[in-house]
Design a protein around this motif. Structure first.
Motif, PDB file in Angstrom:
ATOM      1  N   VAL A 100       0.277  55.354 -55.865  1.00 33.06           N
ATOM      2  CA  VAL A 100       0.575  56.208 -56.502  1.00 33.06           C
ATOM      3  C   VAL A 100       1.145  57.342 -55.666  1.00 33.06           C
ATOM      4  O   VAL A 100       0.899  57.750 -53.912  1.00 33.06           O
ATOM      5  CB  VAL A 100      -0.471  56.749 -56.924  1.00 33.06           C
ATOM      6  CG1 VAL A 100      -1.586  57.948 -56.822  1.00 33.06           C
ATOM      7  CG2 VAL A 100      -0.533  57.855 -58.055  1.00 33.06           C
ATOM      8  N   GLU A 101       2.374  57.910 -55.453  1.00 33.95           N
ATOM      9  CA  GLU A 101       2.846  58.096 -55.389  1.00 33.95           C
ATOM     10  C   GLU A 101       2.519  59.777 -54.838  1.00 33.95           C
ATOM     11  O   GLU A 101       2.033  60.461 -55.875  1.00 33.95           O
ATOM     12  CB  GLU A 101       4.798  58.995 -55.174  1.00 33.95           C
ATOM     13  CG  GLU A 101       5.305  57.794 -54.335  1.00 33.95           C
ATOM     14  CD  GLU A 101       7.371  58.526 -54.833  1.00 33.95           C
ATOM     15  OE1 GLU A 101       7.194  59.321 -54.748  1.00 33.95           O
ATOM     16  OE2 GLU A 101       7.657  57.601 -55.412  1.00 33.95           O
ATOM     17  N   LEU A 102       2.456  60.271 -53.313  1.00 37.40           N
ATOM     18  CA  LEU A 102       1.668  61.530 -52.745  1.00 37.40           C
ATOM     19  C   LEU A 102       2.552  62.914 -53.204  1.00 37.40           C
ATOM     20  O   LEU A 102       3.659  62.371 -51.865  1.00 37.40           O
ATOM     21  CB  LEU A 102       0.423  62.102 -52.185  1.00 37.40           C
ATOM     22  CG  LEU A 102      -0.592  60.288 -52.519  1.00 37.40           C
ATOM     23  CD1 LEU A 102      -1.583  60.527 -52.069  1.00 37.40           C
ATOM     24  CD2 LEU A 102      -1.199  60.713 -53.916  1.00 37.40           C
ATOM     25  N   ASP A 103       2.862  64.101 -53.622  1.00 39.72           N
ATOM     26  CA  ASP A 103       3.182  65.338 -52.940  1.00 39.72           C
ATOM     27  C   ASP A 103       2.609  65.679 -51.376  1.00 39.72           C
ATOM     28  O   ASP A 103       1.416  66.090 -51.495  1.00 39.72           O
ATOM     29  CB  ASP A 103       3.705  66.043 -53.493  1.00 39.72           C
ATOM     30  CG  ASP A 103       3.266  65.715 -55.456  1.00 39.72           C
ATOM     31  OD1 ASP A 103       4.831  64.573 -55.330  1.00 39.72           O
ATOM     32  OD2 ASP A 103       2.777  65.820 -56.637  1.00 39.72           O
ATOM     33  N   PRO A 104       3.380  66.121 -50.039  1.00 42.75           N
ATOM     34  CA  PRO A 104       3.273  66.655 -49.125  1.00 42.75           C
ATOM     35  C   PRO A 104       1.991  68.331 -49.466  1.00 42.75           C
ATOM     36  O   PRO A 104       2.447  68.513 -50.580  1.00 42.75           O
ATOM     37  CB  PRO A 104       3.980  67.082 -48.975  1.00 42.75           C
ATOM     38  CG  PRO A 104       5.477  66.145 -49.271  1.00 42.75           C
ATOM     39  CD  PRO A 104       4.981  66.504 -50.631  1.00 42.75           C
ATOM     40  N   LEU A 105       1.466  68.051 -49.144  1.00 43.57           N
ATOM     41  CA  LEU A 105       0.616  69.687 -49.021  1.00 43.57           C
ATOM     42  C   LEU A 105       0.254  70.065 -47.566  1.00 43.57           C
ATOM     43  O   LEU A 105      -0.595  69.356 -46.896  1.00 43.57           O
ATOM     44  CB  LEU A 105      -1.473  68.544 -49.517  1.00 43.57           C
ATOM     45  CG  LEU A 105      -2.309  69.865 -49.852  1.00 43.57           C
ATOM     46  CD1 LEU A 105      -2.206  70.703 -51.046  1.00 43.57           C
ATOM     47  CD2 LEU A 105      -3.904  68.978 -49.751  1.00 43.57           C
ATOM     48  N   PRO A 106       0.930  71.470 -47.621  1.00 42.43           N
ATOM     49  CA  PRO A 106       0.821  71.589 -46.316  1.00 42.43           C
ATOM     50  C   PRO A 106      -0.750  71.812 -45.112  1.00 42.43           C
ATOM     51  O   PRO A 106      -1.377  72.735 -46.515  1.00 42.43           O
ATOM     52  CB  PRO A 106       1.393  73.038 -46.666  1.00 42.43           C
ATOM     53  CG  PRO A 106       2.781  72.846 -47.171  1.00 42.43           C
ATOM     54  CD  PRO A 106       1.712  71.617 -48.314  1.00 42.43           C
ATOM     55  N   LEU A 107      -1.053  71.764 -44.396  1.00 45.06           N
ATOM     56  CA  LEU A 107      -1.954  72.295 -43.455  1.00 45.06           C
ATOM     57  C   LEU A 107      -1.455  73.524 -42.836  1.00 45.06           C
ATOM     58  O   LEU A 107      -0.216  73.730 -42.538  1.00 45.06           O
ATOM     59  CB  LEU A 107      -1.931  70.825 -42.969  1.00 45.06           C
ATOM     60  CG  LEU A 107      -2.851  69.568 -43.503  1.00 45.06           C
ATOM     61  CD1 LEU A 107      -2.732  69.055 -42.119  1.00 45.06           C
ATOM     62  CD2 LEU A 107      -4.065  70.312 -43.821  1.00 45.06           C
ATOM     63  N   LYS A 108      -2.036  74.500 -42.526  1.00 46.19           N
ATOM     64  CA  LYS A 108      -2.325  75.946 -41.823  1.00 46.19           C
ATOM     65  C   LYS A 108      -2.108  75.387 -40.444  1.00 46.19           C
ATOM     66  O   LYS A 108      -3.182  74.509 -40.271  1.00 46.19           O
ATOM     67  CB  LYS A 108      -3.692  76.858 -42.512  1.00 46.19           C
ATOM     68  CG  LYS A 108      -3.139  77.290 -43.520  1.00 46.19           C
ATOM     69  CD  LYS A 108      -4.674  77.985 -44.134  1.00 46.19           C
ATOM     70  CE  LYS A 108      -4.408  78.877 -45.156  1.00 46.19           C
ATOM     71  NZ  LYS A 108      -5.423  79.117 -45.709  1.00 46.19           N
TER      72      LYS A 108
END
Length: 110
Positions: free
Chosen positions: A10-18
């Motif tokens: 399944v394609e995932l969406d970017p999740l920004p890291l601090k």
């Protein structure tokens, strides 16, 4: 959610890291929420090689792929390899050291 989803593909969406949470390397996180069951969210989450810190939600997850260690403030640590099931509690402070890209299927309380 569709009736059937391949959690490995399944394609995932970017999740920004601090930036301040990245301790080593250049890790990237991604997520895809697949749905909810009685108000409890489930989905797939991934993290590439590197080390990050986090504050956890109330969650249970099963590792689908990868090699990593999650360390807790208490000094406890858990090695993560495919098939391992882990329980996280809301508010726990953790450090994730990922040696090969990690992918997990999670169930988390809102």
């Amino acid at each position: 959610m569709e009736r059937r989803v391949n959690a490995h593909e399944v394609e995932l969406d970017p999740l920004p890291l601090k930036e301040e949470d990245i301790l080593a390397g250049r890790p990237a996180a991604a997520v895809r929420t697949l749905g909810d069951l009685g108000g409890t969210e489930f989905g797939v989450w991934a993290l590439t090689v590197g080390t990050v810190r986090d504050v956890e939600a109330d969650e249970i997850f099963v590792v689908l792929e990868g090699d990593a260690t999650v360390r807790f403030e208490t000094g406890e640590s858990v090695d993560l390899t495919p098939g391992v099931v882990v329980r996280l509690r809301a508010g726990e402070r953790t450090e994730w050291e990922v040696r090969s890209p990690l992918r997990k299927l999670f169930v988390a309380a809102d």
